[in-house]
Scaffold this active site. Structure first.
Site, mmCIF file in Angstrom:
data_model
loop_
_atom_site.group_PDB
_atom_site.id
_atom_site.type_symbol
_atom_site.label_atom_id
_atom_site.label_comp_id
_atom_site.label_asym_id
_atom_site.label_seq_id
_atom_site.Cartn_x
_atom_site.Cartn_y
_atom_site.Cartn_z
ATOM 1 N N ASP A 1 -16.162 -5.428 52.485
ATOM 2 C CA ASP A 1 -17.346 -5.005 53.240
ATOM 3 C C ASP A 1 -17.417 -5.677 54.615
ATOM 4 O O ASP A 1 -18.226 -5.298 55.456
ATOM 5 C CB ASP A 1 -18.622 -5.372 52.463
ATOM 6 C CG ASP A 1 -19.199 -4.193 51.697
ATOM 7 O OD1 ASP A 1 -18.873 -3.043 52.048
ATOM 8 O OD2 ASP A 1 -19.976 -4.425 50.759
ATOM 9 N N GLN B 1 -22.303 -5.859 45.320
ATOM 10 C CA GLN B 1 -23.298 -4.841 45.652
ATOM 11 C C GLN B 1 -24.611 -5.510 46.067
ATOM 12 O O GLN B 1 -25.142 -6.350 45.343
ATOM 13 C CB GLN B 1 -23.521 -3.923 44.430
ATOM 14 C CG GLN B 1 -24.524 -2.822 44.650
ATOM 15 C CD GLN B 1 -24.081 -1.793 45.703
ATOM 16 O OE1 GLN B 1 -22.896 -1.465 45.819
ATOM 17 N NE2 GLN B 1 -25.022 -1.307 46.489
ATOM 18 N N LYS C 1 -18.840 5.022 43.838
ATOM 19 C CA LYS C 1 -17.671 4.385 44.470
ATOM 20 C C LYS C 1 -16.497 4.370 43.486
ATOM 21 O O LYS C 1 -15.346 4.633 43.862
ATOM 22 C CB LYS C 1 -18.008 2.939 44.878
ATOM 23 C CG LYS C 1 -18.920 2.848 46.091
ATOM 24 C CD LYS C 1 -19.468 1.446 46.274
ATOM 25 C CE LYS C 1 -20.497 1.387 47.391
ATOM 26 N NZ LYS C 1 -21.293 0.143 47.388
#
Ligand code: NAD
Length: 303
Positions: free
Chosen positions: A120, A97, A53
């Site tokens: 997210d 994460q 990422k």
């Protein structure tokens, strides 16, 4: 003859637009959007994801940082890091994460992310905004799926859609997002009865289960659109052979494993369109993270 929905091509198209938009944001505001990723512990798969990422963010011209906390970190330490980023004006997007190491409270961490920086969309406020179809951004994997459909001009209004898997990361938001696009959606899960009958009626199937080749040709209506979210690390040569699918055979021969989807490739021939694994849905997910970072930046700065 089924058409392959090529996620790599869609991702490249989106990335080309992002590079231009990010440069134009910099010209207008004097800075570029910033994504801060928090990783706790040293799980190799998670480490690989966050590094990829970061690499993509740099390629597109975004600012990105990786904050690494030890596996021994406490909920309080994780929350303190999130709070610091919530308050940092240079941070537009925060990603924690997942999965977090055992012992840490995932929901407390996700609840703590400021909704305006929740890249997210896993915070309950963000999920609520998706439910109401009021959100400007959407969870990366289902958002990538809609981009694939758009790229290939596939209008799903009025179609019967079956989503298999009800995680808050993929299946649940996907079902809402398809419904927002006027599909008639059935959200299936491990307790679903007569799944085959439901799938046989579906014009579009989104499989997000985590079981190699779970959706067999007998479950698929001829002409259906097949969207495969599954990414299963399979090192069992006999299982791979049973799918009779050249890309997985080749991968296994080269690497000793293959990344296998949830849809049996035997179903592809009868479909109208399908996403391959790899190179389908998974190729879009990191790009959608960058799309969301840019969008959050624009919202915060009214840029
Ligand atoms: P998960 O592992 O959290 O949940 C799996 C879901 O599948 C559950 O809701 C469960 O009810 C359902 N399920 C399990 N067995 C079933 C059965 N026999 N019949 C019907 N439903 C069943 O799911 P997840 O995190 O959404 O991941 C699913 C898959 O998607 C995994 O392979 C994961 O690696 C992959 N994934 C891919 C991407 C991507 O970018 N391509 C992103 C996220 C997840």
């Amino acid at each position: 003859m089924a058409t392959i929905l090529d996620g790599k091509i869609v991702a490249e198209t989106i990335q080309a637009g992002l590079v231009q938009e990010i440069a134009s944001c910099k010209a207008r505001t004097g800075r570029v959007p910033g994504l801060d990723v928090i990783i706790v512990g040293s799980d190799p798969a998670s480490q690989a994801y966050v590094k990829s990422k970061e690499k993509l963010a740099q390629k597109l011209g975004l600012r990105s940082s990786l904050i690494e906390l030890p596996a021994s970190a406490t909920d309080s330490e994780l929350l303190a890091t999130i709070t610091r980023l919530n308050d940092d004006p240079q941070t537009d997007a925060i990603l924690v994460q997942l999965p977090l190491p055992a012992g840490l409270d995932t929901w407390r961490a996700l609840d703590a992310i400021a909704p305006g920086k929740d890249v997210d969309c896993f915070n309950p406020v963000s999920q609520g905004m998706i439910l109401l179809n009021r959100s400007a951004i959407f969870p990366c994997t289902p958002a990538g799926i809609l981009r694939i459909l758009d790229h290939y001009s596939l209008d799903i209004a009025g179609l019967n859609a079956a989503v298999i898997g009800r995680s808050f990361i993929v299946g649940k938001p996907m079902s809402l997002m398809l419904s927002n696009r006027h599909a008639t959606v059935t959200l299936c899960h491990s307790k679903a009865r007569d799944l085959e009958r439901v799938l046989r009626q579906a014009d579009i199937i989104v499989a997000a289960i985590g079981k190699p080749g779970f959706v067999t040709p007998a479950m698929v209506k001829p002409g259906a659109i097949l969207i495969d979210v599954g990414i299963n690390h399979v090192a069992d040569g006999a299982l791979i052979e049973s799918f009779h699918y050249e890309p997985w055979r080749t991968s296994f021969a080269k690497k000793g494993f293959a990344l296998v989807g949830d849809i049996h490739p035997g179903a592809f021939n009868a479909s109208s369109y399908y996403t391959p694994v790899p190179g389908g849905v998974g190729a879009l997910t990191p790009t959608m993270l960058m799309v969301n970072t840019l969008e959050l930046f624009k919202q915060r700065l009214h840029a």
